[in-house]
Scaffold this active site. Structure first.
Site, PDB file in Angstrom:
ATOM      1  N   LYS A 120       0.867  -1.199   0.000  1.00  0.00           N
ATOM      2  CA  LYS A 120       0.000   0.000   0.000  1.00  0.00           C
ATOM      3  C   LYS A 120       0.886   1.225   0.000  1.00  0.00           C
ATOM      4  CE  LYS A 120      -4.431   0.687  -0.030  1.00  0.00           C
ATOM      5  NZ  LYS A 120      -5.422  -0.257  -0.596  1.00  0.00           N
TER       6      LYS A 120
HETATM    7  P1  NAD Z   1     -13.097   7.160  -3.092  1.00  0.00           P
HETATM    8  O1  NAD Z   1     -12.118   8.216  -2.751  1.00  0.00           O
HETATM    9  O2  NAD Z   1     -13.491   6.943  -4.505  1.00  0.00           O
HETATM   10  O3  NAD Z   1     -14.459   7.374  -2.249  1.00  0.00           O
HETATM   11  C1  NAD Z   1     -14.486   7.495  -0.861  1.00  0.00           C
HETATM   12  C2  NAD Z   1     -15.889   7.899  -0.453  1.00  0.00           C
HETATM   13  O4  NAD Z   1     -15.979   7.946   0.981  1.00  0.00           O
HETATM   14  C3  NAD Z   1     -16.286   9.300  -0.937  1.00  0.00           C
HETATM   15  O5  NAD Z   1     -17.667   9.309  -1.267  1.00  0.00           O
HETATM   16  C4  NAD Z   1     -16.026  10.182   0.285  1.00  0.00           C
HETATM   17  O6  NAD Z   1     -16.816  11.370   0.285  1.00  0.00           O
HETATM   18  C5  NAD Z   1     -16.453   9.227   1.378  1.00  0.00           C
HETATM   19  N1  NAD Z   1     -15.880   9.548   2.683  1.00  0.00           N
HETATM   20  C6  NAD Z   1     -14.602   9.925   2.964  1.00  0.00           C
HETATM   21  N2  NAD Z   1     -14.474  10.158   4.268  1.00  0.00           N
HETATM   22  C7  NAD Z   1     -15.698   9.913   4.836  1.00  0.00           C
HETATM   23  C8  NAD Z   1     -16.203   9.987   6.144  1.00  0.00           C
HETATM   24  N3  NAD Z   1     -15.438  10.386   7.150  1.00  0.00           N
HETATM   25  N4  NAD Z   1     -17.489   9.656   6.349  1.00  0.00           N
HETATM   26  C9  NAD Z   1     -18.274   9.262   5.324  1.00  0.00           C
HETATM   27  N5  NAD Z   1     -17.858   9.183   4.059  1.00  0.00           N
HETATM   28  C10 NAD Z   1     -16.570   9.516   3.819  1.00  0.00           C
HETATM   29  O7  NAD Z   1     -12.489   5.813  -2.447  1.00  0.00           O
HETATM   30  P2  NAD Z   1     -12.819   4.314  -2.844  1.00  0.00           P
HETATM   31  O8  NAD Z   1     -11.823   3.884  -3.858  1.00  0.00           O
HETATM   32  O9  NAD Z   1     -14.272   4.181  -3.101  1.00  0.00           O
HETATM   33  O10 NAD Z   1     -12.438   3.574  -1.485  1.00  0.00           O
HETATM   34  C11 NAD Z   1     -13.331   3.485  -0.401  1.00  0.00           C
HETATM   35  C12 NAD Z   1     -12.867   2.367   0.519  1.00  0.00           C
HETATM   36  O11 NAD Z   1     -12.825   1.135  -0.212  1.00  0.00           O
HETATM   37  C13 NAD Z   1     -11.475   2.527   1.114  1.00  0.00           C
HETATM   38  O12 NAD Z   1     -11.454   1.905   2.396  1.00  0.00           O
HETATM   39  C14 NAD Z   1     -10.601   1.717   0.164  1.00  0.00           C
HETATM   40  O13 NAD Z   1      -9.394   1.281   0.773  1.00  0.00           O
HETATM   41  C15 NAD Z   1     -11.536   0.562  -0.117  1.00  0.00           C
HETATM   42  N6  NAD Z   1     -11.241  -0.187  -1.340  1.00  0.00           N
HETATM   43  C16 NAD Z   1     -11.195   0.437  -2.559  1.00  0.00           C
HETATM   44  C17 NAD Z   1     -10.960  -0.307  -3.704  1.00  0.00           C
HETATM   45  C18 NAD Z   1     -10.960   0.292  -5.076  1.00  0.00           C
HETATM   46  O14 NAD Z   1     -10.872  -0.463  -6.048  1.00  0.00           O
HETATM   47  N7  NAD Z   1     -11.102   1.602  -5.225  1.00  0.00           N
HETATM   48  C19 NAD Z   1     -10.717  -1.703  -3.591  1.00  0.00           C
HETATM   49  C20 NAD Z   1     -10.797  -2.310  -2.349  1.00  0.00           C
HETATM   50  C21 NAD Z   1     -11.062  -1.535  -1.226  1.00  0.00           C
END
Ligand code: NAD
Length: 431
Positions: A120
């Site tokens: 990461k």
């Molecule tokens: P992103 O940046 O696209 O979206 C994050 C979302 O969470 C946004 O809508 C943001 O406004 C919201 N957010 C941020 N802080 C917040 C808070 N304090 N309270 C409520 N909402 C909040 O990120 P993503 O890629 O969708 O990732 C989200 C989660 O999924 C993370 O934990 C990431 O590690 C995990 N994840 C992502 C992927 C991927 O392919 N993108 C894969 C596996 C896991």
């Protein structure tokens, strides 16, 4: 001597203090390895990140001044293959958070049986405060600092919170310009025109819903239109999970982002919410629903709660008040170990992150394979293979859970740790 790992013995549940992501990851590891019959040397070895890289670097702001930024990249383990893991841009990024997320990536790849280790990376920055040219300069400098660590055969970054396919394209270009030829396989989650895979953008959210459907089977048949979902986070994972669930006929009644949430017990029109969020920068003021805070959203009555924003959201403080039958973890590490205990006692089924959100890394693996072979698959093929892998991993996890009489998180971690440990023992300790 190695440096101390975080203390996981603090009575967090008594004080309602929230453990850090790394405390959570180590506590989960300790719990899972207690149930496993593996060599103590291997258990100790897998407890530590293999490599940790910190870089401080300058970025020229649009006003001509330079500002220093800090970035990290952690490789937890590379026994099963090159390390794989996202890059996060957030002011909450710390080295400890990277260690936790890298460890979870190791278990996730092992659980779904893809030949990657865990990594990461991240930069301490609020990407929304930078202009596009500033973000590009920051990304290119961070990418060039990572060059000793990354390559298609050693470590392959991908998007995570705060980064996207645009950022991946800059990393791919920076690496390619440095080595002198185009190297699409250096990152995954990049635009299709430069070697991205069909279906990668939707993959994580789609995978969340695939595992949810498998888990719902435990509760017997229920009409999809009567099955209610609440989703925290409307970024890549949350919005794609919401769209796919809506497309399949499930009733999404609440969604949120960092600015707040909306609730409509009759069901939200998710494509309209997505368009509203695109035009207004947030779901918060969507007209056809009632406003709800992120804290209240998590305790709305629903059949399935999907945390898809960030770590440490479901804690000992709110777990007793959560009114759902099932939690499907779209985010990494959204549930603390104390909350896990409370939810287990209350009979809430938790589909753990390393299983529920593995769809992203599965399609990242497909992207890497396609880039190396210079051969692209169509979207149907990507989604068919994605479903096959996730359903198999779900079945294997439930099989271990039933046999060992443990919950799904424990079963998933045990399965993954056993696989990495077995590979470690076969390869042997070097030298
Ligand atoms: P992103 O940046 O696209 O979206 C994050 C979302 O969470 C946004 O809508 C943001 O406004 C919201 N957010 C941020 N802080 C917040 C808070 N304090 N309270 C409520 N909402 C909040 O990120 P993503 O890629 O969708 O990732 C989200 C989660 O999924 C993370 O934990 C990431 O590690 C995990 N994840 C992502 C992927 C991927 O392919 N993108 C894969 C596996 C896991």
């Amino acid at each position: 001597m190695v440096v101390a790992l975080p203390d996981t013995s603090s009575p967090a549940h008594k004080e309602f203090s929230i453990p850090s992501a790394y405390q959570t990851a180590i506590a989960q590891y300790n719990r899972a390895t207690e149930h496993l019959n593996i060599d103590d040397n291997v258990i100790e070895f897998l407890r530590y990140p293999r490599r940790e890289f910190t870089v401080n670097f300058p970025v020229r702001r649009d006003n001509g001044k330079f500002e220093m930024f800090t970035g990290y990249r952690v490789h937890h383990n590379t026994i099963l293959g090159p390390s794989k893991g996202g890059i996060r841009y957030s002011t909450a990024v710390t080295l400890d958070e990277m260690r936790a997320l890298a460890m979870w990536m190791t278990w996730k790849c092992a659980l779904v049986n893809i030949p990657f280790g865990g990594a990461k990376g991240g930069v301490v920055v609020n990407p929304k405060e930078l202009s596009q040219p500033e973000l590009e300069r920051l990304t290119r400098r961070y990418a060039s600092e990572l060059i000793p660590l990354i390559s298609p055969h050693s470590d392959i970054p991908a998007p995570d919170m705060g980064t996207n396919e645009r950022v991946m394209a800059w990393i791919m270009d920076t690496y390619s310009m440095t080595v002198g030829y185009s190297v699409p396989a250096i990152v995954t989650g990049k635009p299709i025109i430069i070697g991205g895979s069909q279906g990668r953008t939707e993959a994580t959210g789609r995978g969340v819903i695939i595992t949810m459907i498998e888990a719902l089977k435990q509760f017997g048949h229920r009409d999809r239109a009567e099955t209610t979902l609440v989703i925290q986070g409307f970024g890549n994972v949350g919005s794609n999970a919401a769209l796919y669930a809506h497309e399949l006929g499930f009733k999404v009644i609440g969604v949120s982002d960092v600015f707040g949430g909306i609730y409509n017990p009759n069901g939200l029109n998710i494509p309209a919410v997505r368009d509203f969020a695109r035009n207004n920068g947030s779901v918060a003021d969507y007209p056809d629903g009632d406003p709800v805070s992120n804290a209240d959203l998590l305790t709305l009555p629903c059949d399935v709660l999907i945390p898809a924003a960030m770590e440490g959201q479901i804690t000992a403080a709110n777990a007793p008040h959560i009114r759902t039958r099932m939690i499907v973890e779209g985010a990494n590490g959204p549930t603390t170990p104390d909350a896990d205990d409370i939810l287990n006692d209350r009979g809430v089924l938790v589909v753990p992150d390393i299983l529920a959100n593995a769809g992203g890394v599965v399609v990242s693996y497909f992207e890497w394979v396609q880039d190396i072979q210079a051969f692209s698959w169509d979207k149907d093929e990507v989604f068919r293979q994605l479903e096959r892998i996730l359903v198999r991993a779900y079945d294997e996890t439930t099989h271990v859970a039933e046999k060992q009489r443990v919950d799904l998180r424990m079963a998933a971690q045990m399965t993954a740790i056993m696989r990495v440990a077995e590979a470690m023992q076969i390869r042997g300790f070097y030298p």
